[in-house]
Write an enzyme that holds these catalytic residues in place. Structure first.
Site, mmCIF file in Angstrom:
data_model
loop_
_atom_site.group_PDB
_atom_site.id
_atom_site.type_symbol
_atom_site.label_atom_id
_atom_site.label_comp_id
_atom_site.label_asym_id
_atom_site.label_seq_id
_atom_site.Cartn_x
_atom_site.Cartn_y
_atom_site.Cartn_z
ATOM 1 N N SER A 129 0.831 -1.205 0.000
ATOM 2 C CA SER A 129 0.000 0.000 0.000
ATOM 3 C C SER A 129 0.863 1.252 0.000
ATOM 4 C CB SER A 129 -0.867 -0.022 1.269
ATOM 5 O OG SER A 129 -1.437 1.234 1.491
ATOM 6 N N TYR A 153 -1.672 -1.235 11.016
ATOM 7 C CA TYR A 153 -1.985 -1.738 9.670
ATOM 8 C C TYR A 153 -0.797 -1.496 8.735
ATOM 9 C CZ TYR A 153 -3.673 -1.637 4.860
ATOM 10 O OH TYR A 153 -3.789 -1.826 3.506
ATOM 11 N N LYS A 157 2.063 -4.053 6.575
ATOM 12 C CA LYS A 157 2.480 -3.993 5.158
ATOM 13 C C LYS A 157 4.001 -3.896 5.057
ATOM 14 C CE LYS A 157 -1.551 -4.271 3.345
ATOM 15 N NZ LYS A 157 -1.921 -5.588 2.835
HETATM 16 P P1 NAD Z 1 -11.140 -6.589 1.329
HETATM 17 O O1 NAD Z 1 -11.328 -6.560 2.801
HETATM 18 O O2 NAD Z 1 -12.308 -6.328 0.455
HETATM 19 O O3 NAD Z 1 -10.488 -7.992 0.885
HETATM 20 C C1 NAD Z 1 -9.612 -8.703 1.719
HETATM 21 C C2 NAD Z 1 -10.141 -10.124 1.807
HETATM 22 O O4 NAD Z 1 -9.281 -10.913 2.636
HETATM 23 C C3 NAD Z 1 -11.536 -10.202 2.423
HETATM 24 O O5 NAD Z 1 -12.387 -10.915 1.541
HETATM 25 C C4 NAD Z 1 -11.331 -10.939 3.732
HETATM 26 O O6 NAD Z 1 -12.467 -11.731 4.076
HETATM 27 C C5 NAD Z 1 -10.093 -11.756 3.431
HETATM 28 N N1 NAD Z 1 -9.286 -12.139 4.610
HETATM 29 C C6 NAD Z 1 -8.818 -11.323 5.591
HETATM 30 N N2 NAD Z 1 -8.092 -12.033 6.450
HETATM 31 C C7 NAD Z 1 -8.087 -13.321 6.019
HETATM 32 C C8 NAD Z 1 -7.498 -14.509 6.494
HETATM 33 N N3 NAD Z 1 -6.785 -14.552 7.624
HETATM 34 N N4 NAD Z 1 -7.686 -15.658 5.799
HETATM 35 C C9 NAD Z 1 -8.432 -15.644 4.658
HETATM 36 N N5 NAD Z 1 -9.012 -14.546 4.159
HETATM 37 C C10 NAD Z 1 -8.837 -13.390 4.842
HETATM 38 O O7 NAD Z 1 -9.958 -5.573 0.988
HETATM 39 P P2 NAD Z 1 -9.428 -5.026 -0.419
HETATM 40 O O8 NAD Z 1 -9.738 -3.584 -0.484
HETATM 41 O O9 NAD Z 1 -9.857 -5.916 -1.514
HETATM 42 O O10 NAD Z 1 -7.870 -5.157 -0.170
HETATM 43 C C11 NAD Z 1 -7.110 -6.283 -0.604
HETATM 44 C C12 NAD Z 1 -5.687 -6.112 -0.143
HETATM 45 O O11 NAD Z 1 -5.175 -4.902 -0.666
HETATM 46 C C13 NAD Z 1 -5.528 -6.028 1.381
HETATM 47 O O12 NAD Z 1 -4.345 -6.718 1.745
HETATM 48 C C14 NAD Z 1 -5.380 -4.553 1.625
HETATM 49 O O13 NAD Z 1 -4.628 -4.282 2.786
HETATM 50 C C15 NAD Z 1 -4.635 -4.107 0.368
HETATM 51 N N6 NAD Z 1 -4.835 -2.688 0.057
HETATM 52 C C16 NAD Z 1 -6.100 -2.192 -0.054
HETATM 53 C C17 NAD Z 1 -6.292 -0.835 -0.308
HETATM 54 C C18 NAD Z 1 -7.680 -0.261 -0.380
HETATM 55 O O14 NAD Z 1 -7.819 0.951 -0.182
HETATM 56 N N7 NAD Z 1 -8.725 -1.035 -0.656
HETATM 57 C C19 NAD Z 1 -5.182 0.005 -0.490
HETATM 58 C C20 NAD Z 1 -3.901 -0.543 -0.408
HETATM 59 C C21 NAD Z 1 -3.731 -1.893 -0.130
#
Ligand code: NAD
Ligand code: UDP
Length: 348
Positions: A129, A153, A157
């Site tokens: 991120s 958080y 990362k």
């Molecule tokens: P999201 O919460 O929609 O998707 C993450 C998924 O991981 C969820 O479906 C959740 O149920 C699953 N999950 C969490 N812990 C788990 C575990 N221990 N075992 C199995 N499944 C698990 O989030 P997103 O927005 O799709 O983000 C995806 C990734 O991208 C994340 O790692 C997030 O930190 C990163 N990210 C997101 C953003 C954003 O703004 N959306 C920005 C930068 C990075």
């Protein structure tokens, strides 16, 4: 033969959009998700959207920390690579519950990497991120900027990035791509899949979307006294389908010899303020978004946007969609699914 990709967190927002692009691109795709912040309905809809390719998708409700379950999966299927989205991502919650975040995100990742190594699968794309740039002194952010973390958080990362760099140093067979996303927004143009966070949204656009459909009375603008064009915070919003394509580009890159452990920004390279984003969404939706101006959110940076040169040069990837496209698609999803994947309001 079609390549088989394991997608952790594939039922989530970015994951579901990426899984759809993988299927359409001819990949066989296995999703692992514990559905902690997502719904299996997203998987069903991705399968439908993929048409005939939908048969190449399978789903397993598994928590990444459940090593025996992961072992079983890797014993049954030979994966060519892993795209690792699974993780908790709410900054405020991570401050309240740091151990939950370290346990879920870091233990989950270590468990995954151990099982991958044991089964000889050493190619991974990880969701990092822009949060690792902290409060950049200058913009655009290049991949060489010093890394900091402002909250648990962000530290997960940062630590996972370091773990990936260490495993590559210890074993050069690993090929790792760390993708630093800026601010993913929008939805697939069908309006059939999109972002559906559980609870009160932390991020700007899911909150705006819930105001537009009448689930919340007003958007609280966190600070209008920043040194920016209109005083509100500036971010680099990127369409989730552009991000999805970025993952396909990363998978292709993993096929090159000796890539080692590489990091790429995925953003548009353009900064947009909160008020500009709200105005674009109002134009796209025809809805007025009532605003309440409040103080700055602790920990927030003033201006963050990406340098996208490295991704353009080395991944051959560039975002196609602009803010108006993002808001149009976000509203299409929101108006068709005002309560996301749920039949009723599951927020509090
Ligand atoms: P999201 O919460 O929609 O998707 C993450 C998924 O991981 C969820 O479906 C959740 O149920 C699953 N999950 C969490 N812990 C788990 C575990 N221990 N075992 C199995 N499944 C698990 O989030 P997103 O927005 O799709 O983000 C995806 C990734 O991208 C994340 O790692 C997030 O930190 C990163 N990210 C997101 C953003 C954003 O703004 N959306 C920005 C930068 C990075
Ligand atoms: N923001 C806001 N109200 C909200 C949520 C976010 O004013 O309810 C602002 C926030 O201060 C930042 C921008 O919108 O300037 C993007 O915030 P978000 O949490 O989506 O992303 P991040 O700050 O993590 O980049």
């Amino acid at each position: 033969m079609a390549k088989t990709i394991l997608v952790t967190g594939g039922a989530g927002y970015i994951g579901s959009h990426t899984v759809l692009q993988l299927l359409l691109g001819g990949f066989s795709t296995v999703v692992v998700d514990n559905l902690d912040n997502s719904s299996e309905i997203a998987i069903d809809r991705v399968r439908e959207l993929a048409g005939d390719f939908g048969r190449n998708l399978s789903f397993h409700k598994i928590d990444l920390r459940d090593k025996p379950a992961l072992e079983k999966l890797f014993s049954a299927t030979k994966f060519d690579a892993v795209i690792h989205f699974a993780g908790l991502k709410a900054v405020g919650e991570s401050v309240q519950k740091p151990l939950l975040y370290y346990n879920n995100n870091i233990v989950g990742t270590i468990t995954l990497l151990e099982v991958m190594a044991a089964h000889g699968c050493k190619k991974i794309v990880f969701s990092s991120s822009a949060t690792v740039y902290g409060w950049p002194k200058v913009v655009p952010c290049t991949e060489e900027f010093p890394l900091v973390a402002a909250n648990p958080y962000g530290r997960t990362k940062l630590y996972i990035e370091e773990i990936c760099r260490d495993i590559y140093r210890s074993d050069s067979e690993w090929k790792v791509i760390l993708l630093r996303y800026f601010n993913p927004v929008g939805a697939h143009h069908s309006g059939y899949i999109g972002e559906d966070p559980h609870g009160i949204p932390n991020n700007l656009m899911p909150f705006v979307q819930q105001v537009a459909v009448g689930r919340r009375p007003a958007l609280t603008v966190f600070g209008n006294d920043y040194n920016t064009k209109d005083g509100t915070g500036v971010r680099d919003y990127v369409h989730v389908d552009d991000l999805a394509h970025g993952h396909i580009a990363a998978l292709n890159k993993l096929e090159e010899a000796n890539i080692g452990c590489e990091v790429y920004n995925l953003g548009t390279g353009k900064g947009t303020s909160v008020l500009e984003m709200v105005a674009a969404f109002e134009k796209a939706s025809g809805k007025k978004i009532p605003l309440v101006i409040a103080g700055r959110r602790p920990g927030d940076a003033e201006v963050v946007y990406a340098s996208t040169d490295k991704a353009e040069r080395e991944l051959n990837w560039k975002a196609k969609y602009n803010i108006d496209d993002m808001c149009r698609d976000q509203w299409n999803w929101a108006s068709k699914n005002p309560y996301g994947y749920g039949p009723q309001d599951n927020s509090s």
